[in-house]
Write an enzyme that holds these catalytic residues in place. Structure first.
Site, short mmCIF file in Angstrom:
data_model
loop_
_atom_site.label_atom_id
_atom_site.label_comp_id
_atom_site.label_asym_id
_atom_site.label_seq_id
_atom_site.Cartn_x
_atom_site.Cartn_y
_atom_site.Cartn_z
N ASP A 21 4.75 26.31 14.77
CA ASP A 21 5.31 25.26 13.41
C ASP A 21 5.75 25.68 12.07
OD1 ASP A 21 6.23 22.58 13.22
OD2 ASP A 21 4.51 21.63 13.35
N ASN A 69 10.83 19.01 22.99
CA ASN A 69 12.02 19.76 22.01
C ASN A 69 13.36 19.42 22.62
OD1 ASN A 69 9.76 22.57 21.12
ND2 ASN A 69 10.45 20.85 19.77
C1 FPP Z 1 8.25 25.39 15.46
O1 FPP Z 1 9.32 24.26 14.23
C2 FPP Z 1 9.14 26.13 16.47
C3 FPP Z 1 10.12 25.60 17.56
C4 FPP Z 1 10.01 24.44 17.93
C5 FPP Z 1 10.02 26.68 18.15
C6 FPP Z 1 9.75 28.43 18.41
C7 FPP Z 1 10.36 29.29 18.39
C8 FPP Z 1 11.01 30.64 17.64
C9 FPP Z 1 9.52 30.86 16.76
C10 FPP Z 1 11.71 31.23 18.22
C11 FPP Z 1 12.11 31.85 19.92
C12 FPP Z 1 10.27 32.41 20.59
C13 FPP Z 1 11.06 33.25 21.52
C14 FPP Z 1 9.10 33.71 22.47
C15 FPP Z 1 11.12 34.17 22.27
P1 FPP Z 1 10.02 23.35 13.58
O2 FPP Z 1 11.16 23.50 14.43
O3 FPP Z 1 8.99 22.38 14.81
O4 FPP Z 1 9.44 23.76 12.22
P2 FPP Z 1 9.60 22.21 11.51
O5 FPP Z 1 8.00 21.53 11.93
O6 FPP Z 1 9.39 23.22 10.04
O7 FPP Z 1 10.94 21.24 11.77
#
Ligand code: FPP
EC number: 2.5.1.-
Length: 246
Positions: A21, A69
């Protein structure tokens, strides 16, 4: 002494689960688009996978895309799917080189077809690897998974394959997407949020939870080792009292 040297390799967690996250906040802090945070998050995934393989963690499960998501702006959803496809295709050779098996859990059929095809082929290409299993949770939510398991068991009862009295923890677990994977002993969530957000709810009944303020794109193997050292200091009683352990 670094955290790696403090790890007792005879008491490693077999399975670590991670809620990655903070990508969006990391990008925003730098005045960049959210997508930049996700791209940087991939570098963390790579480092953590290698860190796990390096010290002998057998299973790593990362929450890459939740059922919830899908409700993000369409541009972000599309960018995440593109990133997933490009990462899978770029990293398959490295996974093979490091003897790491790729696995996926979640409602995979809901992903774009290209994503399904490339994921399937990467999983087939790495199926024989034995050092570590990397599981991507994609279009995953624990409530979805538990309902699916309940439906499968109900069908088996209806078809008279099993008796209703045979439904127990073991037969229920066998219907989950994680059926071949041990329950995680340690779950790490980055970015300062203290929630489990519909991730592996059944499997985490006795998991040790570790929360850090570090945003996912800043999380590297030294942070992972720190979490493992913290985990190894805990007493896991599983409902017993201290004196009953050992
Ligand atoms: C959460 O951060 C992250 C995600 C919803 C996606 C995670 C994806 C990756 C790390 C890249 C792809 C992964 C692979 C395995 C290829 P957020 O967007 O919720 O951050 P925030 O809470 O700060 O908005």
């Amino acid at each position: 002494m670094g955290f790696k040297e403090q790890i007792d390799v005879t008491r490693l967690p077999e399975h670590i689960a991670i809620i990655m996250d903070g990508n969006g906040r990391w990008a925003k802090n730098q005045g960049k688009f959210r997508h930049f945070g996700h791209e940087s998050g991939v570098l963390s995934v790579k480092d953590i996978v290698e860190g796990c393989a390096d010290i002998g963690i057998k299973y790593l499960t990362v929450y890459a895309f939740s059922t919830e998501n899908w409700n993000r702006p369409i541009e972000e959803v599309n960018a995440l799917m593109e990133l997933l496809i490009s990462t899978i295709n770029q990293e398959t050779a490295t996974l093979n080189k490091n003897n790491i098996r790729l696995n996926a859990i979640g409602d995979i059929s809901s992903l774009p077809q290209k994503c399904i095809d490339d994921l399937k082929s990467a999983m087939e290409n790495t199926a024989k690897n034995t050092r570590c299993t990397l599981t991507l949770a994609l279009s995953y939510s624990a409530k979805w998974e538990i309902i699916e398991a309940a439906k499968k068991l109900a069908q088996k009862v209806k078809d008279q394959e099993i008796n209703i009295d045979e439904i127990n923890e073991s037969t229920f677990s066998a219907q989950l997407t994680t059926t071949d994977i041990p329950d995680p002993e340690l779950m790490i969530r980055t970015s300062g949020e203290h929630r489990v957000s519909n991730f592996l709810l059944w499997q985490m009944a006795y998991t040790e939870l570790y929360f850090t303020d570090t945003l996912w794109p800043d999380f590297r193997r030294e942070d992972l080792f720190e979490a493992i050292v913290d985990y190894q200091k805990r007493e896991r009683r599983f409902g017993k009292i201290s004196e009953q352990l050992n």
